[in-house]
Design an enzyme around this catalytic site. Structure first.
Site, PDB file in Angstrom:
ATOM      1  N   ARG A 228       0.853  -1.192   0.000  1.00 39.43           N
ATOM      2  CA  ARG A 228       0.000   0.000   0.000  1.00 39.43           C
ATOM      3  C   ARG A 228       0.887   1.239   0.000  1.00 39.43           C
ATOM      4  NH1 ARG A 228      -3.644  -2.475  -1.811  1.00 39.43           N
ATOM      5  NH2 ARG A 228      -5.722  -2.801  -0.939  1.00 39.43           N
ATOM      6  N   HIS A 276      -1.228  -0.172  -9.957  1.00 39.09           N
ATOM      7  CA  HIS A 276      -1.979  -1.049  -9.047  1.00 39.09           C
ATOM      8  C   HIS A 276      -2.511  -2.290  -9.779  1.00 39.09           C
ATOM      9  CE1 HIS A 276      -4.335  -1.106  -5.025  1.00 39.09           C
ATOM     10  NE2 HIS A 276      -4.141  -2.344  -5.476  1.00 39.09           N
TER      11      HIS A 276
HETATM   12  P1  NAP Z   1      -2.322 -10.483   5.604  1.00 35.22           P
HETATM   13  O1  NAP Z   1      -2.505 -11.938   5.386  1.00 35.22           O
HETATM   14  O2  NAP Z   1      -3.223  -9.785   6.555  1.00 35.22           O
HETATM   15  O3  NAP Z   1      -0.801 -10.274   6.042  1.00 35.22           O
HETATM   16  C1  NAP Z   1      -0.317  -9.079   6.535  1.00 35.22           C
HETATM   17  C2  NAP Z   1       1.091  -9.300   7.074  1.00 35.22           C
HETATM   18  O4  NAP Z   1       1.600  -8.051   7.536  1.00 35.22           O
HETATM   19  C3  NAP Z   1       1.115 -10.266   8.271  1.00 35.22           C
HETATM   20  O5  NAP Z   1       2.245 -11.084   8.195  1.00 35.22           O
HETATM   21  C4  NAP Z   1       1.227  -9.318   9.464  1.00 35.22           C
HETATM   22  O6  NAP Z   1       1.879  -9.868  10.581  1.00 35.22           O
HETATM   23  C5  NAP Z   1       2.080  -8.214   8.872  1.00 35.22           C
HETATM   24  N1  NAP Z   1       1.907  -6.973   9.631  1.00 35.22           N
HETATM   25  C6  NAP Z   1       0.782  -6.250   9.799  1.00 35.22           C
HETATM   26  N2  NAP Z   1       1.011  -5.185  10.598  1.00 35.22           N
HETATM   27  C7  NAP Z   1       2.315  -5.258  10.942  1.00 35.22           C
HETATM   28  C8  NAP Z   1       3.156  -4.472  11.777  1.00 35.22           C
HETATM   29  N3  NAP Z   1       2.694  -3.377  12.404  1.00 35.22           N
HETATM   30  N4  NAP Z   1       4.435  -4.845  11.920  1.00 35.22           N
HETATM   31  C9  NAP Z   1       4.899  -5.951  11.306  1.00 35.22           C
HETATM   32  N5  NAP Z   1       4.164  -6.746  10.498  1.00 35.22           N
HETATM   33  C10 NAP Z   1       2.878  -6.400  10.338  1.00 35.22           C
HETATM   34  O7  NAP Z   1      -2.433  -9.686   4.238  1.00 35.22           O
HETATM   35  P2  NAP Z   1      -2.158 -10.213   2.744  1.00 35.22           P
HETATM   36  O8  NAP Z   1      -3.327 -10.939   2.219  1.00 35.22           O
HETATM   37  O9  NAP Z   1      -0.842 -10.898   2.722  1.00 35.22           O
HETATM   38  O10 NAP Z   1      -2.074  -8.824   1.962  1.00 35.22           O
HETATM   39  C11 NAP Z   1      -1.085  -7.855   2.302  1.00 35.22           C
HETATM   40  C12 NAP Z   1      -1.419  -6.547   1.627  1.00 35.22           C
HETATM   41  O11 NAP Z   1      -1.171  -6.625   0.231  1.00 35.22           O
HETATM   42  C13 NAP Z   1      -2.896  -6.147   1.698  1.00 35.22           C
HETATM   43  O12 NAP Z   1      -3.198  -5.528   2.934  1.00 35.22           O
HETATM   44  C14 NAP Z   1      -3.021  -5.196   0.556  1.00 35.22           C
HETATM   45  O13 NAP Z   1      -2.765  -3.893   1.048  1.00 35.22           O
HETATM   46  C15 NAP Z   1      -1.912  -5.597  -0.407  1.00 35.22           C
HETATM   47  N6  NAP Z   1      -2.421  -6.091  -1.711  1.00 35.22           N
HETATM   48  C16 NAP Z   1      -2.055  -5.431  -2.842  1.00 35.22           C
HETATM   49  C17 NAP Z   1      -2.488  -5.882  -4.084  1.00 35.22           C
HETATM   50  C18 NAP Z   1      -2.037  -5.226  -5.349  1.00 35.22           C
HETATM   51  O14 NAP Z   1      -2.522  -5.548  -6.440  1.00 35.22           O
HETATM   52  N7  NAP Z   1      -1.105  -4.296  -5.295  1.00 35.22           N
HETATM   53  C19 NAP Z   1      -3.315  -7.013  -4.168  1.00 35.22           C
HETATM   54  C20 NAP Z   1      -3.686  -7.649  -2.985  1.00 35.22           C
HETATM   55  C21 NAP Z   1      -3.227  -7.192  -1.760  1.00 35.22           C
HETATM   56  P3  NAP Z   1       1.236 -11.133  11.366  1.00 35.22           P
HETATM   57  O15 NAP Z   1       1.378 -12.293  10.433  1.00 35.22           O
HETATM   58  O16 NAP Z   1       2.085 -11.264  12.566  1.00 35.22           O
HETATM   59  O17 NAP Z   1      -0.198 -10.777  11.647  1.00 35.22           O
END
Ligand code: NAP
Length: 313
Positions: A228, A276
């Site tokens: 993001r 994006h």
């Molecule tokens: P997720 O499963 O919720 O994983 C988020 C990860 O970030 C987890 O490992 C979490 O730690 C870690 N995290 C969150 N807050 C943190 C902090 N303060 N300090 C350290 N680590 C932290 O999310 P996801 O499905 O992998 O997706 C991640 C992001 O990718 C989404 O939120 C979205 O913004 C982005 N995205 C972008 C696209 C694109 O096309 N560009 C597409 C899809 C998603 P824990 O494991 O310990 O909870």
């Protein structure tokens, strides 16, 4: 029991893309699709299949709502909505994950191999002076080891990369050195010759990559951000790029999207902007995830992929 009313609340043009896959997935899950609709009286709606850019922003009139099922992985635009008092599930879709793995691996390899030297240098000059190190000598750090980050880290391991990751909680992932929490951040930054950012946008991650943190990364480091926009302090990144401390940034997400034409990222020699497109929710597989949660709701089972409203993701 009457058929659940399932309101599709996303941009209207998405209906044509999602209607058939949703009906197929509901049938496969053994849930009636009779109540799947683009319009319903709010007080009749049981589930909302939701995109945060839909016109539904006030959930108060949805008095019998059982869950909101987000079509996106990112929930920052809905997680703080105080009118939403029922469970919120986010999108975890195998198609979305696979797409993200492919995008990230492609961009890591581009920078690892220095492909740009040859792609841009088709000018009769025989540039054979630079040999890239082997992947095993290249340190890649994935910031965020959730659904997407973990899969990206796991895809980089068999290619030979020296892979680390950072998350909020401790993790054990084979062949990935895992750092956790604020106390683990420095160690992760110092290894990040190539950093892939797959963190959510929350108050705790805003401007995580500020001047001080960028300075802790190795000289010439590459930043790849499909997470993001607010994860990065843009002014600090531009300054670090101009100094050459950060070698390149490949950015897919921005504070303001579309990225305004006058933004300094456009045309910066050390920045690649992608609009994006790192990974999209895939209607067929995403619909199965939505249908499974509706099946669970109707059977009185706990929903999957629930958002932790307090943590913000
Ligand atoms: P997720 O499963 O919720 O994983 C988020 C990860 O970030 C987890 O490992 C979490 O730690 C870690 N995290 C969150 N807050 C943190 C902090 N303060 N300090 C350290 N680590 C932290 O999310 P996801 O499905 O992998 O997706 C991640 C992001 O990718 C989404 O939120 C979205 O913004 C982005 N995205 C972008 C696209 C694109 O096309 N560009 C597409 C899809 C998603 P824990 O494991 O310990 O909870």
């Amino acid at each position: 029991m009457s058929d659940p009313v399932i309101l599709f609340a996303a941009r209207p043009e998405r209906w044509a893309i999602y209607e058939a896959p949703l009906r197929r997935a509901l049938a496969k899950a053994g849930v009636s699709d009779a109540g799947l609709t683009l319009e319903a009286a709010p007080s009749d709606v049981d589930y909302i299949v939701y995109a945060p850019n839909s016109t539904v922003q006030d959930f108060t009139p949805y008095t019998r709502l059982k869950a909101v099922l987000n079509l996106w992985a990112g929930v920052e635009q809905v997680v703080g909505n105080d009118t939403l008092t029922v469970p919120l599930a986010r999108m975890v879709d195998v198609g979305l994950t696979d797409g993200m793995v492919e995008w990230c691996v492609g961009h890591v390899l581009r920078h690892h191999l220095g492909m740009d030297d040859h792609i841009h240098g088709q000018d009769g000059v025989w540039r054979n002076g630079k040999v890239p190190p082997l992947a095993r000598h290249r340190k890649v750090v994935v910031f965020g080891l959730g659904e997407l980050g973990r899969a990206v880290a796991q895809a980089l391991v068999p290619l030979g990369f020296d892979v680390s990751g950072w998350a909020r909680s401790e993790k054990q992932i084979e062949s990935v050195r895992c750092f956790a929490g604020p106390q683990g951040l420095d160690g992760a930054l110092q290894r990040a010759e190539i950093a892939v950012l797959l963190l959510p946008d929350t108050p705790a991650t805003t401007d995580l990559f500020d001047a001080a943190r960028l300075a802790r990364m190795p000289k010439g480091a590459v930043l790849i951000n499909p997470g993001r926009g607010p994860l990065i302090d843009d002014a600090a990144l531009l300054a670090a790029l101009d100094r050459g401390h950060i070698g390149h940034a490949t950015l897919d997400v921005f504070r303001e999207e579309p990225l305004p034409p006058e933004h300094p990222y456009w045309g910066h020699p050390s920045v690649t902007v992608t609009p994006h497109i790192a990974s999209e929710t895939r209607p067929d597989t995403a619909s199965e995830v939505i249908a499974e949660n509706i099946r669970r709701g109707e059977a009185g089972l706990p929903f999957v992929h629930l958002v932790d409203r307090k943590a913000g993701y």
